[in-house]
Scaffold this motif. Sequence first.
Motif, PDB file in Angstrom:
ATOM      1  N   LYS A 118       9.737  73.703  62.066  1.00 32.71           N
ATOM      2  CA  LYS A 118       8.645  72.764  61.800  1.00 32.71           C
ATOM      3  C   LYS A 118       7.294  73.497  61.845  1.00 32.71           C
ATOM      4  O   LYS A 118       6.432  73.289  60.982  1.00 32.71           O
ATOM      5  N   GLN A 143      10.363  67.226  59.439  1.00 37.93           N
ATOM      6  CA  GLN A 143      10.728  66.413  60.600  1.00 37.93           C
ATOM      7  C   GLN A 143      11.603  67.226  61.543  1.00 37.93           C
ATOM      8  O   GLN A 143      12.545  67.890  61.105  1.00 37.93           O
ATOM      9  N   ASP A 183      16.303  66.421  57.867  1.00 38.83           N
ATOM     10  CA  ASP A 183      16.463  65.071  57.359  1.00 38.83           C
ATOM     11  C   ASP A 183      17.943  64.712  57.426  1.00 38.83           C
ATOM     12  O   ASP A 183      18.769  65.499  57.899  1.00 38.83           O
ATOM     13  N   ASP A 216      16.983  63.622  67.364  1.00 40.86           N
ATOM     14  CA  ASP A 216      15.589  63.496  66.952  1.00 40.86           C
ATOM     15  C   ASP A 216      14.663  64.113  68.000  1.00 40.86           C
ATOM     16  O   ASP A 216      14.395  63.524  69.055  1.00 40.86           O
ATOM     17  N   ASP A 262      11.412  64.795  67.579  1.00 41.88           N
ATOM     18  CA  ASP A 262      10.088  64.192  67.543  1.00 41.88           C
ATOM     19  C   ASP A 262       9.981  62.973  68.449  1.00 41.88           C
ATOM     20  O   ASP A 262       8.979  62.771  69.127  1.00 41.88           O
TER      21      ASP A 262
END
Length: 353
Positions: A167, A174, A196, A340, A342
Amino acid sequence: MLVTNFLSNSQCIRLPLERHCASGRIRKYKPIREQARFFGGEFHSTIEVGDPGQTFHVLFDTGSTPIWVPYQSCNTTHAKFISHLSDTYEKIGVPWEIAYADNDTAAGFFAKETITIGRCRVKNQIVSLATVMAGTFDEEPIDGVFGLGFGCSIKGKPYRSMIENMKHQNLITQQRFAVWYGKHESSQFGEISIGDLNLERFKGRIKYTTMIPNTAGDWKIKIDGVSVLGHRFKKGIEVIVDSGNVGIDLPQSVVDKVHEQISATRKDESGQWFIPSIGNFTGSFAILFNGKKLTVPFKDLVGEEVEDMPGYCCSLLAPQPGEIAYLGSTFIQNWYTIFDFDNKRIGFAKSVP
């Protein structure tokens, strides 16, 4: 063979994973992979370390944080990283080690290198180079481990994981990845999607849950319990979703309840269960999660045959080795799993075989 597809509109890397029917599992004290008396399949693929790249077969493992491969001086028959052949090698030199529950160990030092995954080159990535690998590593098909945990650090000083570095270098938009494992009867391959999701690999809505904060870098969540034939057992179980772990490890009381619903099963003195190699496995049990039932068919629990017990196989549902339970590839092959970074959460959706 390493094949990668790029989606230009979403910067998604899709890497095929190959299944190997493992003869055992290695699990570290804070888990990494598998344990000797359980059987199933582990998924691995190839990466390149250095520039020009040197190829290694690695296990993609959400149950650990470091990326490590053997160094040139390592006492192993596997592929070794030769530092003077790389133009981008930078030795950090801080010692590194990892310990396993079956007394297997690996140790070495940290370095900084370029890692290529598919056609994606990640620069200045911290890697661990093993100078010593003790135990049964030479019996495994992999050279090293690609850790996908978070919270990487050297002597308490944080550094970016591979996903975070991708990233940072604008290789993905993402910080998330998803794991799909093909079912035993239909595929010997899996897939990891970085950046993704692959919408062709799951159906229905994704159900997310927030991770339990921890300092070990584990993808740990709390499940509501386990149900069998409509009966619910053991509320509030903390589990680590571990892509490098073959089976499912739950409290002994839950493991017993599930196997009692499978005809002709056997249990030994240690609490391990054995399932007939041929049987009519029509039922299932479910992981209860945010009001959703994540089912696992009984037939998916059939592992490798036991030599001294003709007609029986080790069950891939086993009593957890310590305080923490695990959901490994036996679970993931039924449920497309999203990790995930994030939002510090894990999501599940019904996997498409």
